[in-house]
Scaffold this active site. Structure first.
Site, PDB file in Angstrom:
ATOM      1  N   LEU A  79       3.200   0.507 -27.791  1.00 23.93           N
ATOM      2  CA  LEU A  79       1.895  -0.158 -27.787  1.00 23.93           C
ATOM      3  C   LEU A  79       0.893   0.838 -28.361  1.00 23.93           C
ATOM      4  O   LEU A  79       0.923   2.021 -28.010  1.00 23.93           O
ATOM      5  CB  LEU A  79       1.485  -0.538 -26.357  1.00 23.93           C
ATOM      6  CG  LEU A  79       2.258  -1.670 -25.690  1.00 23.93           C
ATOM      7  CD1 LEU A  79       1.890  -1.760 -24.212  1.00 23.93           C
ATOM      8  CD2 LEU A  79       1.983  -3.002 -26.377  1.00 23.93           C
ATOM      9  N   ASP A  80      -0.012   0.372 -29.227  1.00 18.70           N
ATOM     10  CA  ASP A  80      -0.962   1.308 -29.808  1.00 18.70           C
ATOM     11  C   ASP A  80      -1.968   1.780 -28.761  1.00 18.70           C
ATOM     12  O   ASP A  80      -2.021   1.290 -27.638  1.00 18.70           O
ATOM     13  CB  ASP A  80      -1.638   0.719 -31.053  1.00 18.70           C
ATOM     14  CG  ASP A  80      -2.483  -0.504 -30.749  1.00 18.70           C
ATOM     15  OD1 ASP A  80      -3.216  -0.498 -29.748  1.00 18.70           O
ATOM     16  OD2 ASP A  80      -2.427  -1.469 -31.531  1.00 18.70           O
ATOM     17  N   GLU A  81      -2.781   2.748 -29.154  1.00 16.85           N
ATOM     18  CA  GLU A  81      -3.692   3.415 -28.215  1.00 16.85           C
ATOM     19  C   GLU A  81      -4.594   2.433 -27.475  1.00 16.85           C
ATOM     20  O   GLU A  81      -4.855   2.585 -26.279  1.00 16.85           O
ATOM     21  CB  GLU A  81      -4.538   4.436 -28.985  1.00 16.85           C
ATOM     22  CG  GLU A  81      -5.482   5.239 -28.116  1.00 16.85           C
ATOM     23  CD  GLU A  81      -6.288   6.238 -28.930  1.00 16.85           C
ATOM     24  OE1 GLU A  81      -7.091   6.979 -28.327  1.00 16.85           O
ATOM     25  OE2 GLU A  81      -6.130   6.277 -30.178  1.00 16.85           O
ATOM     26  N   SER A 141      -4.040  -0.753 -26.866  1.00 16.66           N
ATOM     27  CA  SER A 141      -3.333  -1.847 -26.208  1.00 16.66           C
ATOM     28  C   SER A 141      -2.836  -1.418 -24.831  1.00 16.66           C
ATOM     29  O   SER A 141      -2.645  -0.232 -24.557  1.00 16.66           O
ATOM     30  CB  SER A 141      -2.159  -2.312 -27.076  1.00 16.66           C
ATOM     31  OG  SER A 141      -2.629  -2.780 -28.321  1.00 16.66           O
TER      32      SER A 141
END
Length: 203
Positions: free
Chosen positions: A48-50, A52
């Site tokens: 998951l990106d930063e 999210s």
């Protein structure tokens, strides 16, 4: 033979889905390793990106990572978008849209998508979102069988409703349920036929 270890985590907002920072421009970023004393060789499955949040699997087993990332394992997201999203836009998401992946055009696969009404009642994010004075927002559910780089964000932007908040709530049949942000559970394996029993919690 070394026994592999597996963890389920509610990834908080503002953390990178990694344990070693090998880029100087990210020297002040928060890493998942700050949340727990994880074993050597731990890795995130399907990052998951930063910005999210939500359900994330961690493992020391690379083979397990490949199994979970398979298109046979669905991933479900609740997404807050900018504006009152329309049924027409949701239908576009369902049938697939063209997005850019690493400089190339990509047509997303058909997926499940629907408007969430009422909206989910998640705890406020640590970094405050803009408020209603800047216009309305709405929530949708998106279920994918693929996971390209920042795919959900690119999809909602493509149909005219940029993502404001993204929460992954299911991988296979394992649910985020009420697991609090930042909490970690060690499990024997990722048995995708069960969900977490965490009714005691309140997100």
């Amino acid at each position: 033979m070394t026994k592999h270890r597996h963890f389920i985590i509610h990834k908080p907002f503002g953390y990178l889905s990694q344990f070693v920072n090998n880029q100087s421009k990210r020297k002040n970023k928060k890493l998942l390793g700050e949340l727990h004393d994880f074993p050597e060789g731990i890795m995130a499955i399907g990052r998951l990106d930063e910005d999210s949040e939500g359900l994330l699997f961690l493992t020391t087993d690379g083979m397990m990572s490949e199994q979970v990332r398979s298109k046979k394992v669905e991933k479900k997201y609740y997404v807050q978008v900018d504006g009152d999203i329309t049924p027409a836009a949701v239908n576009q998401l369902k049938t697939g849209v063209e997005i850019g992946i690493h400089g190339k055009k990509y047509q997303t696969l058909p997926c499940e998508a629907s408007i969430l009404n009422p909206a989910p009642n998640f705890k406020a994010r640590t970094k405050k979102l803009r408020d209603e004075r800047h216009g309305p927002t709405s929530w949708i559910s998106i279920t994918l069988s693929e996971g390209k780089f920042r795919q959900v964000r690119k999809m909602t932007a493509k149909v005219g409703f940029p993502t404001l908040r993204l929460m992954r709530i299911r991988i296979g049949t394992i649910l985020l349920d009420d697991l609090p942000s930042g909490e970690i559970i060690e499990v024997d394996d990722f048995s995708l036929g069960v969900h977490l029993d965490c009714a005691r919690c309140d997100i």
